[in-house]
Scaffold this active site. Structure first.
Site, mmCIF file in Angstrom:
data_model
loop_
_atom_site.group_PDB
_atom_site.id
_atom_site.type_symbol
_atom_site.label_atom_id
_atom_site.label_comp_id
_atom_site.label_asym_id
_atom_site.label_seq_id
_atom_site.Cartn_x
_atom_site.Cartn_y
_atom_site.Cartn_z
ATOM 1 N N ASP A 28 4.420 -0.100 42.132
ATOM 2 C CA ASP A 28 5.732 -0.738 42.082
ATOM 3 C C ASP A 28 6.368 -0.289 43.251
ATOM 4 O O ASP A 28 6.322 0.704 43.693
ATOM 5 C CB ASP A 28 6.360 -0.353 40.456
ATOM 6 C CG ASP A 28 7.487 -1.070 40.174
ATOM 7 O OD1 ASP A 28 7.591 -2.369 40.808
ATOM 8 O OD2 ASP A 28 7.960 -0.873 39.501
ATOM 9 N N ASN A 76 3.864 -11.780 36.035
ATOM 10 C CA ASN A 76 4.346 -12.254 37.409
ATOM 11 C C ASN A 76 4.372 -13.425 37.766
ATOM 12 O O ASN A 76 5.071 -13.766 38.831
ATOM 13 C CB ASN A 76 3.313 -11.254 38.299
ATOM 14 C CG ASN A 76 3.668 -9.886 38.631
ATOM 15 O OD1 ASN A 76 2.630 -9.122 38.684
ATOM 16 N ND2 ASN A 76 4.639 -9.359 38.065
#
Length: 259
Positions: A28, A76
């Protein structure tokens, strides 16, 4: 933490640490890394690809048996289309460039997630990488690609329900072993559950990553953004893991003597 010396010498570090057999990483912070540099988000993703290469080799050198990387989640897809398109191109570029080194290091590529839901070119790149590294007997580099933990559990439940409907098993037969075999990590066998899960960028959640498998996984959170993540950062996480007392709900002699 500085309890262990010579972090950059991984062979020395390996002798000092308790190396997790399976490490999972939530990679991340790519977008924030780019934003801080006044760059487009895709620049962060591109740099992150080089970090994947470095951490893969470092983990392999340390003796990790499975490295699972959360590359693209089912959520996503909601990102801007130009970013999604770039992310779908990344596996193509990554494998075209990195597979020879993976083969050289005896690393085998595996993928969990809905590969058939990816663009055709990405599917081909993924399947080629799997086929080209299938003879690898060293570390497994396992990508979670178009993966969602809740979807995985739902699909496993459907598969088991179908087995019951077909008369292959009865409801009373269903146990942890049967359920684990229906999950996307079944091919990892006894290594399916991560020993250590790392999340970069300072976020403190699992974000739908391996919720079933991570029931007793040791969690490690760091503020380092993924594009800046190094082998030394990986060693720091393993240092923390080494010092932890994993009891899996029970007690051990050390705990009882100190209580």
């Amino acid at each position: 933490m500085a309890l262990f010396k010579t972090k950059t010498n991984l062979s020395t570090v390996q002798a000092q640490l308790k190396i997790p057999e399976h490490i999972a990483i939530i990679m991340d912070g790519n977008g924030r890394w780019a934003k801080r540099r006044l760059m487009p988000r895709i620049a962060g993703h591109k740099t992150a690809m080089n970090t994947v290469k470095k951490i893969t080799i470092a983990a392999n050198d340390l003796g990790v048996k499975v490295l699972t990387l959360y590359a693209f989640s089912t959520e996503n897809w909601s990102r801007p289309s130009d970013e999604v398109n770039f992310l779908m191109q990344l596996p193509i570029d990554f494998f075209n460039d990195f597979v020879p080194e993976l083969v050289k290091n005896n690393i085998q590529v595996q993928v969990m997630g809905n590969v058939d839901g990816l663009p055709k070119g990405t599917q081909i790149a993924v399947k080629n990488a799997i086929n080209q590294t299938v003879q690898g007997t060293g570390m497994i580099l396992n990508f979670a690609l178009n993966y969602g933990g809740q979807v995985e559990i739902i699909e496993a439940t459907k598969a088991i329900a179908q087995q019951v409907a077909d008369g292959e098993i009865s409801p009373s037969d269903i146990d942890a072993n049967i359920f684990s075999k229906a999950l996307q990590t079944a091919n990892l066998g006894i290594l399916a559950a991560p020993d250590l899960m790392i999340r970069t960028s300072g976020e403190l959640r699992l974000s739908n990553f391996m919720p079933y498998q991570a029931a007793y996984t040791e969690l490690y959170f760091t503020d380092v953004l993924w594009p800046d993540y190094t082998a030394d950062n990986l060693v720091e996480a393993i240092e923390s893991f080494t010092l932890r007392d994993r009891r899996f709900g029970g007690l051990n002699d050390k705990y009882e003597s100190e209580s």
